[in-house]
Design an enzyme around this catalytic site. Structure first.
Site, mmCIF file in Angstrom:
data_model
loop_
_atom_site.group_PDB
_atom_site.id
_atom_site.type_symbol
_atom_site.label_atom_id
_atom_site.label_comp_id
_atom_site.label_asym_id
_atom_site.label_seq_id
_atom_site.Cartn_x
_atom_site.Cartn_y
_atom_site.Cartn_z
ATOM 1 N N PHE A 123 0.860 -1.176 0.000
ATOM 2 C CA PHE A 123 0.000 0.000 0.000
ATOM 3 C C PHE A 123 0.898 1.227 0.000
ATOM 4 O O PHE A 123 1.658 1.453 0.961
ATOM 5 C CB PHE A 123 -0.850 -0.046 1.272
ATOM 6 N N THR A 126 2.521 6.886 1.771
ATOM 7 C CA THR A 126 3.492 7.878 2.253
ATOM 8 C C THR A 126 4.418 8.356 1.136
ATOM 9 O O THR A 126 4.832 7.579 0.278
ATOM 10 C CB THR A 126 4.326 7.262 3.402
ATOM 11 N N ILE A 157 7.698 1.922 1.670
ATOM 12 C CA ILE A 157 6.536 1.078 1.403
ATOM 13 C C ILE A 157 6.895 -0.389 1.718
ATOM 14 O O ILE A 157 7.777 -0.988 1.082
ATOM 15 C CB ILE A 157 6.049 1.247 -0.058
ATOM 16 N N ARG A 269 18.745 -15.762 36.930
ATOM 17 C CA ARG A 269 19.918 -14.942 37.244
ATOM 18 C C ARG A 269 20.029 -14.700 38.755
ATOM 19 O O ARG A 269 19.091 -14.194 39.377
ATOM 20 C CB ARG A 269 19.802 -13.589 36.521
ATOM 21 N N ILE A 338 16.153 -5.650 32.951
ATOM 22 C CA ILE A 338 16.160 -6.840 33.815
ATOM 23 C C ILE A 338 17.299 -7.783 33.420
ATOM 24 O O ILE A 338 17.865 -8.477 34.262
ATOM 25 C CB ILE A 338 14.767 -7.535 33.770
ATOM 26 N N GLY A 341 23.580 -6.221 31.512
ATOM 27 C CA GLY A 341 24.504 -6.152 30.365
ATOM 28 C C GLY A 341 24.182 -7.181 29.293
ATOM 29 O O GLY A 341 24.351 -6.924 28.091
ATOM 30 N N GLU A 364 1.827 3.515 10.282
ATOM 31 C CA GLU A 364 0.350 3.537 10.254
ATOM 32 C C GLU A 364 -0.222 4.578 11.212
ATOM 33 O O GLU A 364 -1.215 4.340 11.892
ATOM 34 C CB GLU A 364 -0.216 2.140 10.505
ATOM 35 N N GLU A 368 1.333 10.448 18.037
ATOM 36 C CA GLU A 368 0.683 11.777 18.071
ATOM 37 C C GLU A 368 -0.589 11.752 17.210
ATOM 38 O O GLU A 368 -1.628 12.296 17.598
ATOM 39 C CB GLU A 368 1.650 12.858 17.545
HETATM 40 C C1 LIG Z 1 9.587 0.643 8.403
HETATM 41 C C2 LIG Z 1 8.483 1.496 7.876
HETATM 42 C C3 LIG Z 1 7.455 0.917 7.130
HETATM 43 C C4 LIG Z 1 6.438 1.708 6.574
HETATM 44 N N1 LIG Z 1 5.502 1.125 5.747
HETATM 45 C C5 LIG Z 1 4.625 1.935 5.066
HETATM 46 C C6 LIG Z 1 3.761 1.384 4.060
HETATM 47 O O1 LIG Z 1 3.712 0.158 3.811
HETATM 48 N N2 LIG Z 1 2.953 2.238 3.353
HETATM 49 C C7 LIG Z 1 2.946 3.588 3.573
HETATM 50 O O2 LIG Z 1 2.225 4.287 2.891
HETATM 51 N N3 LIG Z 1 3.759 4.140 4.534
HETATM 52 C C8 LIG Z 1 4.605 3.358 5.263
HETATM 53 N N4 LIG Z 1 5.446 3.904 6.218
HETATM 54 C C9 LIG Z 1 5.386 5.336 6.466
HETATM 55 C C10 LIG Z 1 4.770 5.694 7.821
HETATM 56 O O3 LIG Z 1 3.396 5.441 7.799
HETATM 57 C C11 LIG Z 1 5.121 7.173 8.111
HETATM 58 O O4 LIG Z 1 6.491 7.201 8.433
HETATM 59 C C12 LIG Z 1 4.295 7.756 9.227
HETATM 60 O O5 LIG Z 1 2.955 7.888 8.842
HETATM 61 C C13 LIG Z 1 4.799 9.129 9.676
HETATM 62 O O6 LIG Z 1 5.053 9.988 8.593
HETATM 63 P P1 LIG Z 1 6.477 10.733 8.506
HETATM 64 O O7 LIG Z 1 7.526 9.699 8.712
HETATM 65 O O8 LIG Z 1 6.525 11.515 7.260
HETATM 66 O O9 LIG Z 1 6.532 11.694 9.745
HETATM 67 P P2 LIG Z 1 5.963 13.203 9.841
HETATM 68 O O10 LIG Z 1 4.552 13.233 9.428
HETATM 69 O O11 LIG Z 1 6.917 14.121 9.184
HETATM 70 O O12 LIG Z 1 6.023 13.435 11.410
HETATM 71 C C14 LIG Z 1 7.195 13.816 12.123
HETATM 72 C C15 LIG Z 1 6.788 14.056 13.579
HETATM 73 O O13 LIG Z 1 5.828 15.116 13.652
HETATM 74 C C16 LIG Z 1 4.658 14.667 14.311
HETATM 75 N N5 LIG Z 1 3.495 15.313 13.721
HETATM 76 C C17 LIG Z 1 3.148 15.406 12.398
HETATM 77 N N6 LIG Z 1 1.995 16.074 12.260
HETATM 78 C C18 LIG Z 1 1.583 16.394 13.514
HETATM 79 C C19 LIG Z 1 0.454 17.094 14.052
HETATM 80 N N7 LIG Z 1 -0.509 17.578 13.251
HETATM 81 N N8 LIG Z 1 0.371 17.269 15.392
HETATM 82 C C20 LIG Z 1 1.339 16.756 16.196
HETATM 83 N N9 LIG Z 1 2.427 16.099 15.765
HETATM 84 C C21 LIG Z 1 2.542 15.910 14.447
HETATM 85 C C22 LIG Z 1 4.641 13.153 14.094
HETATM 86 O O14 LIG Z 1 3.844 12.504 15.058
HETATM 87 C C23 LIG Z 1 6.122 12.831 14.209
HETATM 88 O O15 LIG Z 1 6.477 12.738 15.568
HETATM 89 C C24 LIG Z 1 6.424 3.110 6.813
HETATM 90 C C25 LIG Z 1 7.423 3.689 7.619
HETATM 91 C C26 LIG Z 1 8.448 2.920 8.126
HETATM 92 C C27 LIG Z 1 9.522 3.593 8.936
#
Ligand SMILES: Cc1cc2nc3c(=O)[nH]c(=O)nc-3n(C[C@H](O)[C@H](O)[C@H](O)COP(=O)(O)OP(=O)(O)OC[C@H]3O[C@@H](n4cnc5c(N)ncnc54)[C@H](O)[C@@H]3O)c2cc1C
Length: 380
Positions: A123, A126, A157, A269, A338, A341, A364, A368
């Site tokens: 899916f 992002t 993704i 332990r 727990i 090291g 997902e 926040e």
């Molecule tokens: C290993 C991995 C697998 C993933 N798999 C998928 C996938 O299969 N498909 C897909 O589409 N995406 C995927 N993602 C993307 C993931 O869903 C996003 O990383 C996530 O939604 C956060 O978006 P961002 O990283 O751009 O962070 P940002 O949106 O830039 O956020 C940065 C920080 O700001 C905070 N923030 C942002 N907006 C607000 C707000 N309005 N109020 C308060 N705080 C806020 C966030 O909580 C976070 O702490 C994956 C990510 C990783 C790392």
């Protein structure tokens, strides 16, 4: 709500636990260390029907429910976060939107092979500049004759390199109020113009495939638009609501594994002439961990049950995802503490639990964003 699992749910849980302990657990350290995507394990999981648990038999699935699926994710996550994440993403993000919104033809062509375990799907929501604000997607789809042309970029993704098809969200026009219409397109993996790269060097879930996707003049037949073209935004919100139950279930698995390891180690332990489990400071950590795991699991099962009953579950899946992911992180952290090291050493595995758990507070919808979803449901 009936608090007893059905016979089928219990049987599936046992079958998945046996498979996870026998086949996945012995490889979990290497999967993480070598960032190895376990293709062969997914093939076996497909043969066992695990990739089709929540889909009806008429679409190649096992005809189970969300509760059964959540139990399966928990059992896999308990031994390997990487395999658990790729499994949860394949079912909840890859196959589920096709089931929820696909036409009959789309279900036959794209869902059936996934539910039968013959392939995986992804899916792609992002983007480099659209994460939490997924509505800010910049990928564009332009209708040209009988096909759409997609241009843009997707980040992180899950499973994309190993996917049969990828559901990609894109701007497909403007609404009357000037806002973007977001639609979702089913893009078969081998479509020319789609480049998939898996160069990320991740902190955790290292064996789960995570890919960058570049779309350059990717032509997709008009029939591959998923469901109602104007409802793409609502579609991915619904998909994420369901996906959050599986991320929460994965978190419960990691939290349970952390508790199991910490308890066993604490009993074994010895310091100051007795097992460290006799020290109240250690007992209180274990008691808190056990209580939180129990609570997180109940939250997952309640959200899954609501979904299965066709009742609203947006708030409950956000509760479960938020609480369970933060529980997994806390439990893994306490498990390392727990172990002292030894906990810092890869072979004891609890350090991996912490690295894997961290992703669950981000993917997902970050913690926040979950709090924002809950506040919105409260009417704020
Ligand atoms: C290993 C991995 C697998 C993933 N798999 C998928 C996938 O299969 N498909 C897909 O589409 N995406 C995927 N993602 C993307 C993931 O869903 C996003 O990383 C996530 O939604 C956060 O978006 P961002 O990283 O751009 O962070 P940002 O949106 O830039 O956020 C940065 C920080 O700001 C905070 N923030 C942002 N907006 C607000 C707000 N309005 N109020 C308060 N705080 C806020 C966030 O909580 C976070 O702490 C994956 C990510 C990783 C790392």
């Amino acid at each position: 709500m009936n608090f007893e699992l059905t016979k089928e749910q219990e049987m599936t849980r046992k079958m998945v636990r046996d498979f996870a302990e026998e086949k996945i657990a012995p490889r979990a350290i290497d999967i993480d260390k070598n960032s190895e995507f376990p293709v062969d394990l997914f093939k076996e999981m497909g043969e066992l029907g695990l990739l089709g648990i929540p889909f009806p038999e008429e679409y190649g699935g096992s005809g189970g429910d969300t509760v059964t699926y959540a139990l399966a994710v928990e059992e896999i996550g308990r031994v390997c976060g990487s395999t658990g994440l790729s499994y949860a993403a394949a079912v909840s993000l890859g196959a589920s939107p096709l089931y929820y919104f696909g036409t009959e033809e789309q279900k036959q062509e794209f869902l059936v092979p996934l539910a039968k375990g013959e392939g995986l799907a992804s899916f792609g929501l992002t983007e480099p500049n659209a994460g939490s604000d997924a509505g800010g997607t910049q990928t564009k789809a332009v209708l040209e004759g009988d096909h759409y042309v997609l241009n843009g970029e997707k980040s992180w993704i899950t499973n994309a390199e190993y996917a049969r098809s990828i559901t990609i969200t894109a701007q497909a026009g403007k609404r009357e109020d000037g806002k973007n219409i977001i639609s979702a397109f089913i893009v078969p993996k081998d479509t020319p113009g789609m480049t998939i790269r898996s160069d990320y060097d991740k902190m955790g879930v290292r064996g789960s495939n995570t890919s960058e996707i570049v779309l350059e003049d990717v032509k997709v037949p008009k029939e591959n638009i998923l469901g109602d073209p104007k409802k793409g935004f609502g579609q991915f919100l619904h998909t994420l609501d369901g996906g959050r139950i599986s991320i929460a279930a994965l978190a419960v698995g990691i939290a349970q594994a952390s508790l199991d390891r910490a308890l066993a180690y604490a009993k074994e332990r010895k310091q100051f002439g007795e097992p460290i489990s006799k020290f109240q400071a250690i007992q209180f950590k274990l008691a808190d961990m056990a209580m939180e795991v129990e609570l997180a699991r109940n939250m997952v099962l309640k959200a899954a049950w609501l979904k299965d009953e066709g009742k609203p579950f947006t708030k409950e899946s956000a509760y479960a995802k938020l609480f369970a992911s933060e529980t997994a992180f806390r439990s893994a952290n306490q498990a390392i503490q727990i172990h002292g090291g030894y906990g810092y050493m890869r072979e004891f595995e609890v350090e991996r639990f912490l690295r894997d758990a961290k992703l669950l507070e981000i993917g997902e919808g970050t913690s926040e964003i979950q709090r924002m979803v809950i506040a919105r449901q409260l009417g704020c």
